[in-house]
Design a protein around this motif. Structure first.
Motif, PDB file in Angstrom:
ATOM      1  N   SER A  77       5.965  -3.233   8.261  1.00 45.91           N
ATOM      2  CA  SER A  77       6.947  -4.105   7.632  1.00 45.91           C
ATOM      3  C   SER A  77       6.823  -4.031   6.119  1.00 45.91           C
ATOM      4  O   SER A  77       5.780  -3.663   5.571  1.00 45.91           O
ATOM      5  N   VAL A  78       7.928  -4.372   5.461  1.00 44.98           N
ATOM      6  CA  VAL A  78       7.980  -4.298   4.000  1.00 44.98           C
ATOM      7  C   VAL A  78       8.414  -5.648   3.447  1.00 44.98           C
ATOM      8  O   VAL A  78       9.020  -6.463   4.145  1.00 44.98           O
ATOM      9  N   LYS A  96       3.971  -2.569   2.588  1.00 46.84           N
ATOM     10  CA  LYS A  96       4.684  -1.962   1.457  1.00 46.84           C
ATOM     11  C   LYS A  96       5.475  -3.045   0.718  1.00 46.84           C
ATOM     12  O   LYS A  96       6.155  -3.866   1.336  1.00 46.84           O
ATOM     13  N   LEU A  97       5.351  -3.041  -0.614  1.00 45.53           N
ATOM     14  CA  LEU A  97       6.079  -3.968  -1.468  1.00 45.53           C
ATOM     15  C   LEU A  97       7.107  -3.197  -2.279  1.00 45.53           C
ATOM     16  O   LEU A  97       6.773  -2.182  -2.910  1.00 45.53           O
ATOM     17  N   LEU A  98       8.336  -3.665  -2.261  1.00 41.36           N
ATOM     18  CA  LEU A  98       9.383  -3.122  -3.124  1.00 41.36           C
ATOM     19  C   LEU A  98       9.575  -4.121  -4.254  1.00 41.36           C
ATOM     20  O   LEU A  98       9.950  -5.276  -4.028  1.00 41.36           O
ATOM     21  N   ASP A 109       0.576   2.604  -6.225  1.00 41.32           N
ATOM     22  CA  ASP A 109       1.974   2.970  -6.449  1.00 41.32           C
ATOM     23  C   ASP A 109       2.234   4.216  -5.616  1.00 41.32           C
ATOM     24  O   ASP A 109       1.797   5.315  -5.968  1.00 41.32           O
ATOM     25  N   ASN A 110       2.929   4.031  -4.486  1.00 41.00           N
ATOM     26  CA  ASN A 110       3.050   5.111  -3.508  1.00 41.00           C
ATOM     27  C   ASN A 110       4.389   4.982  -2.791  1.00 41.00           C
ATOM     28  O   ASN A 110       4.787   3.886  -2.401  1.00 41.00           O
ATOM     29  N   VAL A 140      -2.414  -1.741   0.140  1.00 38.67           N
ATOM     30  CA  VAL A 140      -0.983  -2.053   0.169  1.00 38.67           C
ATOM     31  C   VAL A 140      -0.294  -1.103  -0.809  1.00 38.67           C
ATOM     32  O   VAL A 140      -0.784  -0.882  -1.915  1.00 38.67           O
ATOM     33  N   TYR A 141       0.813  -0.531  -0.379  1.00 36.31           N
ATOM     34  CA  TYR A 141       1.615   0.311  -1.259  1.00 36.31           C
ATOM     35  C   TYR A 141       2.662  -0.542  -1.970  1.00 36.31           C
ATOM     36  O   TYR A 141       3.186  -1.502  -1.400  1.00 36.31           O
TER      37      TYR A 141
END
Length: 335
Positions: free
Chosen positions: A175-176, A208-210, A264-265, A275-276
């Motif tokens: 999940s993001v 993943k964080l946007l 940062d990925n 965490v990306y």
């Protein structure tokens, strides 16, 4: 046993689980952790909370009344259960039985204690279920359809092995979270629950964080301090140390809190204890990123569209929210 009896039985199971004493819940957690070190008492309690959240008579009734099971011919459904988080196979267990079918469940060796416990409780409530449930560690036999959950690699095996049956086969998902920079500290703290619950092992965990290009990551990490205790778990700590060592050897830049690493990925599935994050500039770019990884995303957390799950609620899905957005009850109805 008609549909109302099945609904009532599962609602009663929810009531029993809701009323477990702290001592009984701790005992269950201890037994589960002895079987699987990732299943801490706190995580077992969280899983039980998630199940009781949807095992309510009004919710179950609203859910199943969307389908017509009057003409369902009972079949024997084989279910291959995962073992990444406690009771992760329960929703499939519920779907099969409440739709009027029988279940042969191949339990994960990592999640036997808890599934056996809830099965015993259900049969005590409604003994007729005793003829419809078989829990096994053996290969599935004498089945009419299959629901299987596993890794991307195991999914390829499942697709070959079960090719002659109607099936639902689930692969790895994650999940993001979408951040805007306008989140309160309380919302960022709640996001930490979506990241660190179950040590990040669930498909509904945010990996993943946007974030906007100007996002203040330092404030985010400060808000995650209440979750520092995850590093006290030896298996989590081993993963943290390993990922940090690899990053140092490869000279990969990262942010370090002492209990989680941020990279940062552009990837979507981050390893345990990491965490990306990925900056975005515009809403169209954000939507493009989500569409690119659509088949790997279980849910999108945030406060604004296109996010659909509020911060802190990723592990509390409604009973009608299906894994991988595949309608399990419709599949079972059509058999």
């Amino acid at each position: 046993m008609d549909l109302l009896q099945r609904i009532t039985a599962f609602a009663s199971l929810g009531n029993e689980l809701r009323q477990l004493s702290p001592e009984k819940l701790a005992s269950l957690g201890s037994d589960a952790q002895a079987e699987n070190p990732w299943f801490t008492p706190d995580n077992v309690a969280l899983s039980v909370q998630g199940i009781t959240y949807f095992l309510q008579k009004d919710k179950l009734t609203k859910w199943v009344m969307q389908y017509d099971f009057d003409h369902t011919i009972p079949k024997n459904i084989g279910v291959v259960m995962a073992g990444n988080i406690p009771l992760v196979g329960f929703h499939d267990f519920l779907c099969v039985l409440i739709s009027g079918h029988s279940i042969t469940a191949k339990l994960s060796s990592k999640d036997v204690v808890l599934m056996q416990y809830v099965t015993r409780q259900l049969i005590e409530i409604e003994p007729q279920f005793g003829q419809r449930i078989l829990l096994t560690s053996e290969p599935l036999k004498k089945i009419d359809a299959v629901i299987a959950t596993g890794s991307d690699n195991s999914a390829r095996y499942f697709e070959y092995y079960f090719k002659k049956y109607p099936y639902i086969i689930r692969k790895n998902r994650t999940s993001v979270a979408i951040l805007t920079g306008n989140e309160t500290n309380e919302e960022l703290i709640a996001l930490g629950k979506d990241v660190f619950s179950y040590f990040g092992l669930g498909c509904r965990n945010v990996s993943k964080l946007l974030v906007p290009e100007s996002f203040d990551l330092a404030r985010l990490l400060q808000c995650w301090e209440p979750y520092r205790e995850v590093i006290n778990h030896h298996k989590y700590a081993n993963n943290y140390d390993y990922q940090k060592s690899i990053a140092l050897v490869n000279k990969t830049p990262f942010l370090d809190t002492g209990f989680v690493l941020l990279f940062d990925n552009e990837g979507i599935v981050s390893p345990i204890a990491t965490v990306y994050y990925q900056p975005y500039r515009t809403l169209p770019q954000l939507n493009e990123l989500l569409e690119k990884h659509r088949n790997k995303i279980q849910c999108v957390v945030g406060m604004n569209t296109p996010a659909a799950v509020p911060f802190g609620k990723a592990q509390l899905p409604e009973v009608w929210e299906y894994a991988d957005n595949v309608d399990t009850l419709q599949f079972l109805k059509n058999l």
